[in-house]
Design a protein around this motif. Structure first.
Motif, PDB file in Angstrom:
ATOM      1  N   GLY A 145       0.797  -1.208   0.000  1.00  0.00           N
ATOM      2  CA  GLY A 145       0.000   0.000   0.000  1.00  0.00           C
ATOM      3  C   GLY A 145       0.834   1.263   0.000  1.00  0.00           C
ATOM      4  O   GLY A 145       0.343   2.347  -0.312  1.00  0.00           O
ATOM      5  N   ILE A 146       2.120   1.136   0.349  1.00  0.00           N
ATOM      6  CA  ILE A 146       3.038   2.273   0.361  1.00  0.00           C
ATOM      7  C   ILE A 146       4.255   1.991  -0.507  1.00  0.00           C
ATOM      8  O   ILE A 146       4.612   2.770  -1.375  1.00  0.00           O
ATOM      9  CB  ILE A 146       3.491   2.616   1.796  1.00  0.00           C
ATOM     10  N   LYS A 147       4.900   0.846  -0.278  1.00  0.00           N
ATOM     11  CA  LYS A 147       6.108   0.492  -1.001  1.00  0.00           C
ATOM     12  C   LYS A 147       5.940  -0.849  -1.707  1.00  0.00           C
ATOM     13  O   LYS A 147       5.064  -1.653  -1.355  1.00  0.00           O
ATOM     14  CB  LYS A 147       7.308   0.410  -0.049  1.00  0.00           C
ATOM     15  N   LYS A 148       6.838  -1.074  -2.684  1.00  0.00           N
ATOM     16  CA  LYS A 148       6.889  -2.365  -3.364  1.00  0.00           C
ATOM     17  C   LYS A 148       8.169  -3.094  -2.976  1.00  0.00           C
ATOM     18  O   LYS A 148       9.215  -2.467  -2.801  1.00  0.00           O
ATOM     19  CB  LYS A 148       6.802  -2.176  -4.885  1.00  0.00           C
ATOM     20  N   TYR A 149       8.076  -4.407  -2.859  1.00  0.00           N
ATOM     21  CA  TYR A 149       9.182  -5.208  -2.346  1.00  0.00           C
ATOM     22  C   TYR A 149       9.460  -6.377  -3.282  1.00  0.00           C
ATOM     23  O   TYR A 149       8.601  -6.807  -4.056  1.00  0.00           O
ATOM     24  CB  TYR A 149       8.861  -5.742  -0.945  1.00  0.00           C
ATOM     25  N   LYS A 150      10.667  -6.924  -3.192  1.00  0.00           N
ATOM     26  CA  LYS A 150      11.103  -7.982  -4.100  1.00  0.00           C
ATOM     27  C   LYS A 150      10.851  -9.370  -3.525  1.00  0.00           C
ATOM     28  O   LYS A 150      10.913  -9.591  -2.314  1.00  0.00           O
ATOM     29  CB  LYS A 150      12.596  -7.833  -4.410  1.00  0.00           C
ATOM     30  N   THR A 151      10.618 -10.288  -4.455  1.00  0.00           N
ATOM     31  CA  THR A 151      10.572 -11.712  -4.148  1.00  0.00           C
ATOM     32  C   THR A 151      11.716 -12.378  -4.896  1.00  0.00           C
ATOM     33  O   THR A 151      11.837 -12.205  -6.114  1.00  0.00           O
ATOM     34  CB  THR A 151       9.229 -12.330  -4.588  1.00  0.00           C
ATOM     35  N   ILE A 152      12.543 -13.124  -4.167  1.00  0.00           N
ATOM     36  CA  ILE A 152      13.673 -13.817  -4.777  1.00  0.00           C
ATOM     37  C   ILE A 152      13.464 -15.311  -4.597  1.00  0.00           C
ATOM     38  O   ILE A 152      13.313 -15.801  -3.472  1.00  0.00           O
ATOM     39  CB  ILE A 152      15.006 -13.373  -4.150  1.00  0.00           C
TER      40      ILE A 152
END
Length: 434
Positions: A365-372
Motif C-alpha cells: 500500500g506504500i512500497k513495493k518489495y522484491k521476491t527472490i
C-alpha cells in the motif's frame, strides 16, 4: 548521403484544433511515438541541420523531443506578432544551401520519399498531389513543367477548377530565397497571417524557377483529426510489420497484431494473432501466442501465452509463461509458470515451477518489495509469497500456503494449511432435505 546539402525546417507550432484534444497535435502518438518523432527521425537521415518551430505547448514539445534527440534546434515562433506558416520562418537561419520545409503533422514521411527534393536544384521546389477529386483544395496551375500560380477553390474560374493538381504543402527553397523573401511577407489578408505560399507568388513575379514535384499521398498524408490519426496508424503498422516479416518474423493474421516502432526481433520468432508488443521490447527466438501483450520487455528462447501479459521491465529467458500469467518488472530464467499467476518485482532462477494461482504480494500500500526465488523450487497452486521474501534453492511450497516475509531455507518444505474440519450432515441442516 551528404547531409550538408540540405537544411530542414519542421513546422510544429500549430494548435491542431480539429484534433479536439488538449494535447498538442504533433505529440499525438503513431505506433508508440509522437508524430513529430517520426518526422525528425526521417529528417536526420538526410540532414545534419534540423530546426523545429514550436509555439503551442512549446515546453511539452521540446521536452518530449529532447528525450529522443539531442541535435535538434528548437525555434520559438512569435505567434502573436507573426502568426502563420510564413511567420514561423521568420527566425530561421539555415546552415546549408537548400532548405526543405516540412509540416509536423506528416508522420508517414520517410527519407526515401524526400529524395526528390535533393535531386532538383531549382530556386523553389513545390510538392504536389494529383487527385481524382480535388474538391476543397486549392489548385496548382502548371505550364511547361513550371508552377505558374496557386488559386484557392473559392477564387478559381471554371478552367482552373478542372485542374486536378493540388498543393501537398512541402517546399524546398534555396537559402537565398529564404533570406530574401521571408522578410517581404505581408499579413494583409483576412486572417492577418503570414503565409509561406506567398513566397511562391513573389518569387514568380521576380522570374524565379518554381518546379512542381509530384509526391505520393501516402507518405505526405497530413493528420488533422482523430480519424486521420487512425488512418495513419494503419499505414504505419503495415510498414512496421512488413519490415519485420521481410526480416524473418512469422506473423499469423498480421492485420490483428500491433507492434510499436521501437520493438526489435532477432532470430526465429513467431507472433500469433491479436498480440500487442510495445515500447523497446526485444524478442529473441521466441513465440508470442494469441492475445498476449508484451510491454517494454525482453524475451529470449521463451514463449508466452495465450493471453499472457509481460508488463514493462520484464526479462524472461528459456522460460514458459502460460495463459493468464502476468509478469511485471521481473527476471525469470529457465522457469515454468503455466497459468493464472502474478509475478511482480521478482527474480526467479532456473528449474523452478510456479503453480497455478501463485501470487507475489509485492505491494503493502506504500512500497513495493522484491521476491527472490532460487533454483529448482516447486511452488504449489494457490500460494501467496508476501514480499520481501527469499525462497532458497531446492524448496517445496505446498499448495495453498502463505509465505510471510523472511527466508525459506534451502531444501525445506513450507506448509501453512489450516487443518481440515468437516461437520457431518451440515448441508441438510442448513438447506433442509430436498
Amino acid at each position: 548521403m551528404n547531409k550538408d546539402k540540405i537544411s530542414i525546417v519542421i513546422l510544429a507550432a500549430g494548435k491542431g484544433s480539429r484534433m479536439k484534444s488538449p494535447k498538442a497535435k504533433v505529440l499525438h502518438n503513431i505506433s508508440g511515438k509522437p508524430m513529430l518523432y517520426h518526422i525528425i527521425k526521417a529528417s536526420r537521415e538526410i540532414s545534419n541541420d534540423i530546426s523545429v518551430v514550436v509555439a503551442h505547448q512549446k515546453e511539452a514539445v521540446i521536452e518530449q523531443m529532447s528525450e529522443y534527440f539531442d541535435d535538434i534546434h528548437f525555434v520559438v515562433q512569435d505567434a502573436e506578432n507573426f502568426p502563420g506558416t510564413g511567420g514561423a520562418m521568420k527566425n530561421i537561419a539555415p546552415k546549408n544551401n537548400k532548405v526543405l520545409v516540412l509540416n509536423g503533422d506528416m508522420p508517414l514521411i520517410t527519407s526515401k520519399a524526400l529524395e526528390g527534393f535533393l535531386e532538383l536544384d531549382d530556386d523553389v521546389i513545390m510538392s504536389i498531389f494529383d487527385l481524382k477529386d480535388p474538391n476543397g483544395y486549392g489548385r496548382v496551375i502548371i505550364k511547361d513543367e513550371h508552377v505558374q500560380y496557386i488559386v484557392e477553390q473559392k477564387d478559381a474560374n471554371d478552367a482552373e477548377l478542372n485542374a486536378t493538381t493540388v498543393n501537398a504543402g512541402i517546399y524546398a527553397f534555396s537559402k537565398e530565397v529564404i533570406e530574401k523573401y521571408i522578410p517581404l511577407l505581408s499579413n494583409d489578408n483576412a486572417q492577418k497571417e503570414y503565409y509561406l505560399t506567398d513566397v511562391i507568388s513573389i518569387a514568380k513575379k521576380d522570374g524565379l524557377s518554381i518546379v512542381p514535384l509530384l509526391v505520393d499521398e501516402e507518405h505526405f498524408k497530413g493528420v488533422n483529426s482523430k480519424k486521420d490519426l487512425a488512418d495513419s496508424e494503419e499505414i504505419m503498422q503495415t510498414r512496421i510489420k512488413t519490415a519485420h516479416m521481410n526480416n524473418g518474423v512469422i506473423m499469423q493474421l498480421p492485420s490483428t497484431i500491433y507492434i510499436e516502432e521501437g520493438v526489435k526481433f532477432e532470430g526465429e520468432c513467431i507472433v500469433e494473432n491479436a498480440c500487442r508488443i510495445t515500447g523497446n521490447s526485444h524478442i529473441i527466438n521466441s513465440h508470442i501466442k494469441a492475445g498476449s501483450v508484451v510491454e517494454d520487455s525482453i524475451m529470449k528462447n521463451s514463449d508466452c501465452g495465450p493471453m499472457a501479459h509481460l508488463r514493462p521491465l520484464s526479462n524472461i529467458e528459456d522460460t514458459h509463461i502460460g495463459n493468464f500469467v502476468e509478469v511485471k518488472k521481473s527476471s525469470l530464467k529457465g522457469v515454468k509458470a503455466g497459468h493464472l499467476s502474478y509475478l511482480g518485482d521478482s527474480e526467479i532462477d532456473e528449474g523452478t515451477n510456479i503453480g497455478a494461482g501463485t501470487i507475489t504480494c509485492n505491494y503493502d500500500g506504500i512500497k513495493k518489495y522484491k521476491t527472490i526465488i532460487g533454483k529448482n523450487v516447486f511452488i504449489g497452486s494457490d500460494t501467496q509469497l508476501i514480499a520481501p521474501v527469499t525462497i532458497e534453492d531446492d524448496v517445496m511450497i505446498a499448495a495453498g500456503t502463505t509465505v510471510s516475509s523472511g527466508t525459506v531455507a534451502q531444501g525445506s518444505l513450507a506448509l501453512s494449511r489450516v487443518k481440515l474440519k468437516t461437520v457431518k450432515n451440515f448441508y441438510y441442516k442448513f438447506f433442509g432435505k430436498r
